[in-house]
Structure formats: C-alpha cells, structure tokens
Write a protein that holds these residues in place. Structure first.
Motif, PDB file in Angstrom:
ATOM      1  N   ARG A   1       0.668   8.028  31.334  1.00 34.54           N
ATOM      2  CA  ARG A   1      -0.698   8.535  31.223  1.00 34.54           C
ATOM      3  C   ARG A   1      -1.124   8.669  29.760  1.00 34.54           C
ATOM      4  NH1 ARG A   1       0.471  11.335  36.053  1.00 34.54           N
ATOM      5  NH2 ARG A   1       1.448  13.085  34.950  1.00 34.54           N
ATOM      6  N   PHE A   2      -0.186   9.106  28.916  1.00 37.55           N
ATOM      7  CA  PHE A   2      -0.501   9.287  27.491  1.00 37.55           C
ATOM      8  C   PHE A   2      -0.697   7.938  26.797  1.00 37.55           C
ATOM      9  CE2 PHE A   2       1.110   9.332  23.105  1.00 37.55           C
ATOM     10  CZ  PHE A   2       0.161  10.163  22.534  1.00 37.55           C
ATOM     11  N   ILE A   3       0.222   7.015  27.026  1.00 37.00           N
ATOM     12  CA  ILE A   3       0.109   5.745  26.300  1.00 37.00           C
ATOM     13  C   ILE A   3      -1.052   4.895  26.819  1.00 37.00           C
ATOM     14  CG2 ILE A   3       2.550   5.726  25.656  1.00 37.00           C
ATOM     15  CD1 ILE A   3       3.058   3.663  27.841  1.00 37.00           C
ATOM     16  N   ARG A   4      -1.445   5.104  28.097  1.00 37.33           N
ATOM     17  CA  ARG A   4      -2.617   4.397  28.617  1.00 37.33           C
ATOM     18  C   ARG A   4      -3.897   5.010  28.053  1.00 37.33           C
ATOM     19  NH1 ARG A   4      -1.326   1.071  33.141  1.00 37.33           N
ATOM     20  NH2 ARG A   4      -3.516   1.029  33.761  1.00 37.33           N
ATOM     21  N   LYS A   5      -3.924   6.338  27.953  1.00 35.69           N
ATOM     22  CA  LYS A   5      -5.106   7.026  27.429  1.00 35.69           C
ATOM     23  C   LYS A   5      -5.375   6.639  25.978  1.00 35.69           C
ATOM     24  CE  LYS A   5      -8.325  10.216  28.141  1.00 35.69           C
ATOM     25  NZ  LYS A   5      -9.356  10.056  29.194  1.00 35.69           N
ATOM     26  N   THR A   6      -4.312   6.449  25.209  1.00 33.25           N
ATOM     27  CA  THR A   6      -4.449   6.110  23.783  1.00 33.25           C
ATOM     28  C   THR A   6      -4.355   4.602  23.531  1.00 33.25           C
ATOM     29  OG1 THR A   6      -2.068   6.467  23.531  1.00 33.25           O
ATOM     30  CG2 THR A   6      -3.526   8.331  23.011  1.00 33.25           C
ATOM     31  N   SER A   7      -4.184   3.816  24.608  1.00 35.15           N
ATOM     32  CA  SER A   7      -4.058   2.350  24.534  1.00 35.15           C
ATOM     33  C   SER A   7      -2.793   1.895  23.811  1.00 35.15           C
ATOM     34  CB  SER A   7      -5.294   1.728  23.849  1.00 35.15           C
ATOM     35  OG  SER A   7      -6.465   1.988  24.592  1.00 35.15           O
ATOM     36  N   ILE A   8      -1.823   2.799  23.635  1.00 41.70           N
ATOM     37  CA  ILE A   8      -0.558   2.422  23.000  1.00 41.70           C
ATOM     38  C   ILE A   8       0.202   1.411  23.860  1.00 41.70           C
ATOM     39  CG2 ILE A   8       1.739   3.316  22.348  1.00 41.70           C
ATOM     40  CD1 ILE A   8       0.354   5.867  21.401  1.00 41.70           C
ATOM     41  N   ASP A   9      -0.012   1.476  25.181  1.00 45.27           N
ATOM     42  CA  ASP A   9       0.704   0.554  26.078  1.00 45.27           C
ATOM     43  C   ASP A   9       0.346  -0.910  25.808  1.00 45.27           C
ATOM     44  OD1 ASP A   9      -1.906   1.087  27.082  1.00 45.27           O
ATOM     45  OD2 ASP A   9      -1.330   0.231  29.012  1.00 45.27           O
ATOM     46  N   GLU A  10      -0.800  -1.140  25.154  1.00 49.11           N
ATOM     47  CA  GLU A  10      -1.239  -2.505  24.880  1.00 49.11           C
ATOM     48  C   GLU A  10      -0.600  -3.107  23.615  1.00 49.11           C
ATOM     49  OE1 GLU A  10      -3.131  -3.833  27.081  1.00 49.11           O
ATOM     50  OE2 GLU A  10      -4.334  -2.270  28.030  1.00 49.11           O
ATOM     51  N   LEU A  11       0.043  -2.299  22.807  1.00 48.29           N
ATOM     52  CA  LEU A  11       0.523  -2.764  21.497  1.00 48.29           C
ATOM     53  C   LEU A  11       1.478  -3.959  21.560  1.00 48.29           C
ATOM     54  CD1 LEU A  11       0.999   0.574  19.491  1.00 48.29           C
ATOM     55  CD2 LEU A  11      -0.833  -1.119  19.295  1.00 48.29           C
ATOM     56  N   PRO A  12       2.372  -4.066  22.566  1.00 53.61           N
ATOM     57  CA  PRO A  12       3.244  -5.256  22.600  1.00 53.61           C
ATOM     58  C   PRO A  12       2.483  -6.580  22.696  1.00 53.61           C
ATOM     59  CG  PRO A  12       4.142  -3.542  24.004  1.00 53.61           C
ATOM     60  CD  PRO A  12       2.780  -3.070  23.571  1.00 53.61           C
ATOM     61  N   GLN A  13       1.194  -6.517  23.041  1.00 56.64           N
ATOM     62  CA  GLN A  13       0.415  -7.756  23.120  1.00 56.64           C
ATOM     63  C   GLN A  13       0.188  -8.381  21.749  1.00 56.64           C
ATOM     64  OE1 GLN A  13      -3.098  -6.888  25.590  1.00 56.64           O
ATOM     65  NE2 GLN A  13      -1.700  -5.759  26.958  1.00 56.64           N
ATOM     66  N   PHE A  14       0.516  -7.637  20.680  1.00 53.33           N
ATOM     67  CA  PHE A  14       0.455  -8.243  19.352  1.00 53.33           C
ATOM     68  C   PHE A  14       1.518  -9.341  19.218  1.00 53.33           C
ATOM     69  CE2 PHE A  14      -1.983  -4.422  18.319  1.00 53.33           C
ATOM     70  CZ  PHE A  14      -3.032  -5.002  17.611  1.00 53.33           C
ATOM     71  N   PHE A  15       2.581  -9.271  20.025  1.00 49.52           N
ATOM     72  CA  PHE A  15       3.523 -10.394  20.075  1.00 49.52           C
ATOM     73  C   PHE A  15       2.857 -11.599  20.749  1.00 49.52           C
ATOM     74  CE2 PHE A  15       6.596  -6.883  19.601  1.00 49.52           C
ATOM     75  CZ  PHE A  15       7.375  -7.396  18.564  1.00 49.52           C
ATOM     76  N   ASN A  16       2.047 -11.343  21.798  1.00 49.21           N
ATOM     77  CA  ASN A  16       1.284 -12.427  22.415  1.00 49.21           C
ATOM     78  C   ASN A  16       0.351 -13.090  21.410  1.00 49.21           C
ATOM     79  OD1 ASN A  16       1.385 -10.458  25.243  1.00 49.21           O
ATOM     80  ND2 ASN A  16       1.876 -12.621  25.399  1.00 49.21           N
ATOM     81  N   VAL A  17      -0.231 -12.257  20.525  1.00 49.06           N
ATOM     82  CA  VAL A  17      -1.110 -12.787  19.489  1.00 49.06           C
ATOM     83  C   VAL A  17      -0.315 -13.678  18.541  1.00 49.06           C
ATOM     84  CG1 VAL A  17      -2.588 -12.193  17.517  1.00 49.06           C
ATOM     85  CG2 VAL A  17      -2.706 -10.835  19.622  1.00 49.06           C
ATOM     86  N   LEU A  18       0.855 -13.209  18.146  1.00 49.62           N
ATOM     87  CA  LEU A  18       1.696 -13.969  17.227  1.00 49.62           C
ATOM     88  C   LEU A  18       2.152 -15.284  17.857  1.00 49.62           C
ATOM     89  CD1 LEU A  18       2.446 -13.158  14.343  1.00 49.62           C
ATOM     90  CD2 LEU A  18       4.685 -12.450  15.198  1.00 49.62           C
ATOM     91  N   PHE A  19       2.420 -15.255  19.172  1.00 54.76           N
ATOM     92  CA  PHE A  19       2.849 -16.469  19.878  1.00 54.76           C
ATOM     93  C   PHE A  19       1.693 -17.448  20.076  1.00 54.76           C
ATOM     94  CE2 PHE A  19       6.095 -13.577  22.218  1.00 54.76           C
ATOM     95  CZ  PHE A  19       6.893 -13.553  21.080  1.00 54.76           C
TER      96      PHE A  19
END
Length: 448
Positions: A337-355
């Motif tokens: 709930r905390f990481i979704r509220k702060t959008s922290i759960d999305e941060l690994p998508q920066f690897f998708n950006v790099l790929f």
C-alpha cells in the motif's frame, strides 16, 4: 496484430553520430592551438546538434531530391562556421589560429559532403537493386493524380515503395475489402485521393489507420489544403500529405529522447535503486512469501509484448495478470500500500527504460488482456502504440491514473495520450516528470 519492423529508423541517428566522429576527430589533424581541447570539442558537438535540429539536416527522406540536399549542407556549414569562429570571442581564446580553424572547417565540410552524398546514393541503390528498406503501399482512387503517383512508385525504385494494389471505392463494401487487404497483406502505407471519397469514408479510413497502426497519406485535389498537423511532401512533382505528424518518428527527436532516457534511468538506478532495492527486498520478504519483483507482460511500441517489472506489492495470486488493483484490494500487502501510494513500486521499470522497452515518459502500458479489450472497444486506442510506453505520462499527471472504473476514464486517458504522441517535446517530458514527482510527494487518490 500487425507489427512494423523499421530498422531504417536507426539510419539517421547513426549518420548523425558518424558526422560527430568526423567533426571531433578532425580537430586533432590541425594545429588550431587550443588551450582547452575538451571545451572546444564539447562546444562544436553541441553546436552541430543544435544547428542540425533547427536546420532539419538529417530529415532526408527516401523521396528527397538531391537538389534539396545541397542547400541543407551549405546552410548547415554556414551557421556552423559562424558559431565556430564565435568560440574565439565567447571563451576568450585569442591564441587560436584563424587559418587553421578555416582549414579545419573546409576539411570537415568536404568529408561530410562526401559522406552525406555517399549515404544518400548508397541507400537509393540498396532500395533499387537489392529491394531493401521497402514499404508496402496501396493507393485508393482512380484519377490523374493517383495514376501519376502509381507511375512514380513503380518507376522510382530508389524510393523503396512496393506498390501492391489500387482500389476504387465504387460501392459501400469496397472500403471494407480494402481494409481486409491491408491487414492480410501487411500494407505499411495507404495513399488516397481526397476527391474520390466522402467525408464519412475519409473518417472511416482515418479510424482504421489509427486503430491498426498504418500510416495514412492523402493526395489533395488542389494545393489549398493546409493544416498545422499535416506534413506536405513531394514525390517527384506529386504533392502528398501525411494525415498525422508524430514528432517522435523524426530520428533526431527519437535520438534526443533515447539519450535522455538512458541518462535519467542510469541516474535513478545508480543513486536510488542501488540502495533501495536491497532494503525493500528485506521488507517485502519479511511480510509475505514470494519474489521481490513482479513481472507482467504488457504491450509497448508497435503493439509488441514485453516484460514490465515492478516491486511486488501484492501477495502472489493467480489473478494478478487479469485484474487491476481496486480500492481496498485484499491482495495488496501493507508495504505494498505504501509503495503503490508513493509510486515506488514502479521504479524497477527504469530497467525497462534502459533495455529500450519503455521510456521515462509516454502512454502507460496496459496488461495484454486489457489492451486487446480496449483496442476493440475504444476508438483510436492503438494510436498510443506509435511511441514507446512510459513509466509516467500526460494522462497520469492529468488525473487519469490507476483503476479504470468507467469507459470515460479510458477514453480521457487515450485523448491525453494522443495529444502527447502528436505534441511531444523534451520540455513536455520534463514538465510531466516534475508533476509526477510532486504527485508522489502529495499522494494521489487513485494510487492504490
């Protein structure tokens, strides 16, 4: 579903990088008497790129004539030469040899002139002789203009167009047969005569092209049809208008956005994810069994599927790939709930950006099952796939993120996404990133 493979989009960025190598490498061949060589190199590289963008130096299309290329080169070097000599005064470099600087400019001009002509004629030859870099096209309409265009497409093999069929819309069922042919034969571009179709038929054609990721260009019956969003081009002497202008299809814009994505994603990974990931991994593991990362198939650029990564915010469940999180969803963990509220759960998508699967900013990708559903139900939904999906987007910072409760939610999201696709700029990306950061700090009602 149709997928385009356009390796030719890499040609212009590669030639741009080659030009930069020539410009930078040639510096060391002349006794310019530089006190700060790296400052000079950074200056000329930056100046070259800025002038090239403003001058549309790399916007040489397959149907561009050599007489249009020559003024581009001279205009590029006129401004480059003026700014080159301005380095002396701007950075107070009185000891620089003006003669050597002039020799350097002439040498670079000659090399890039030869290189640009070589590439220009090489690809014309490649398309004409080896049938590479080809686009499958059809033409709708039967009049003098369409017949001239068909003759040009057939005769000018160096343009790289494979004319497949001409359609005459003489009954109500003809347009449907045309659409079926486009889908069945992997047609890339559709050309149609404005004079041959009714407004209703033109709208149907536009909707079909948008929803199936085809490029649509029309042949005007006169030269009085202009619009801010239309791109006016000539194939020999035949005027052709592109129905939608997409900035990120321009190689220079694509290169700038990709460079920004790599730099920004690298900074997030090095300075945030490097220490946050092990910390979150411990917390996520302590609360519930299961992997630290959650992987989900989503549709991206040209409708291609890719694996989208997130920090796991739910207990492992079989419905994760079918249903979005809803308010009070029992699947969401406490840390989730905390990481979704702060959008922290999305941060690994920066690897998708790099790929290269995603961009920092763009239309948010949906689950594959939802994408298929919305593609059938929501008009112009597929236009979103003309660009890479993003970690954040204009729709999300405009209040249309999270759960889709009603059709109007996804319709409004698509409207913002299409606006972004047609009006992209680096400044717009920066504004969206800033607004995303502010929203994460404040928290959002639909971030659950």
């Amino acid at each position: 579903m149709y997928k385009k493979s356009r390796y030719s989009s890499y040609i212009k960025p590669i030639t741009g990088i080659a030009d930069l190598f020539i410009i930078i490498g040639s510096v060391f061949l002349f006794e310019i008497n530089l006190t700060s060589p790296y400052l000079f190199i950074g200056y000329i590289a930056t100046v070259w790129v800025i002038i090239a963008v403003r001058n549309h130096f790399y916007e040489v299309q397959r149907h561009t004539r050599i007489i249009q290329v020559i003024p581009l080169i001279f205009r590029q070097f006129l401004f480059f030469g003026l700014v080159l000599y301005a380095f002396i005064g701007v950075f107070k470099q009185p000891n620089i040899s003006r003669l050597a600087l002039g020799e350097y400019l002439l040498f670079v001009f000659f090399l890039i002139l030869v290189f640009k002509f070589f590439v220009f004629f090489l690809f014309k030859r490649y398309r004409a002789v080896f049938k590479g870099n080809i686009r499958n096209v059809i033409v709708i309409g039967d009049n003098e203009k369409t017949r001239q265009l068909i003759t040009t497409l057939k005769n000018r093999l160096d343009y790289g167009y494979n004319f497949m069929k001409q359609f005459t819309i003489d009954d109500n069922d003809a347009l449907r047969r045309c659409f079926n042919y486009v889908v069945d034969h992997n047609v890339d571009e559709i050309y149609f005569s404005v004079a041959e179709l009714s407004n209703k038929q033109i709208n149907s054609l536009i909707d079909f092209a948008d929803n199936n990721l085809r490029e649509l260009k029309f042949i005007p019956d006169n030269k009085d049809i202009f619009s801010k969003r239309l791109k006016y081009e000539y194939y020999d002497y035949i005027p052709v208008l592109s129905i939608r202008s997409i900035p990120l299809q321009e190689p220079v814009n694509k290169f700038v956005k990709r460079l920004f994505d790599i730099v920004f994603a690298s900074c997030i990974i090095v300075f945030i994810l490097s220490w946050l990931t092990p910390l979150l991994a411990i917390i996520i593991k302590l609360e519930s069994k299961g992997p630290v990362f959650f992987k989900q198939s989503r549709n991206g650029f040209n409708y291609e599927e890719f694996d989208c990564y997130k920090f796991r915010s739910m207990t492992p469940n079989k419905d994760a790939h079918l249903y979005q999180a809803t308010k009070g969803d029992h699947r969401v963990t406490r840390v989730g709930r905390f990481i979704r509220k702060t959008s922290i759960d999305e941060l690994p998508q920066f690897f998708n950006v790099l790929f290269g699967d995603m961009s920092v900013v763009g239309p948010r990708p949906h689950m594959v099952s939802h994408t298929d559903m919305y593609a059938r139900r929501i008009d112009k939904f597929m236009v979103r796939h003309f660009v890479k999906p993003g970690i954040t987007g204009l729709a999300q910072v405009s209040g249309f993120r999270g759960e889709i409760e009603k059709d109007k939610d996804i319709i409004n999201r698509v409207k913002f996404d299409i606006f972004y696709v047609e009006n992209w700029s680096l400044l717009l990306d920066l504004r969206i990133i800033f607004q995303t950061f502010m929203n994460a700090i404040k928290g959002e009602d639909k971030a659950y």
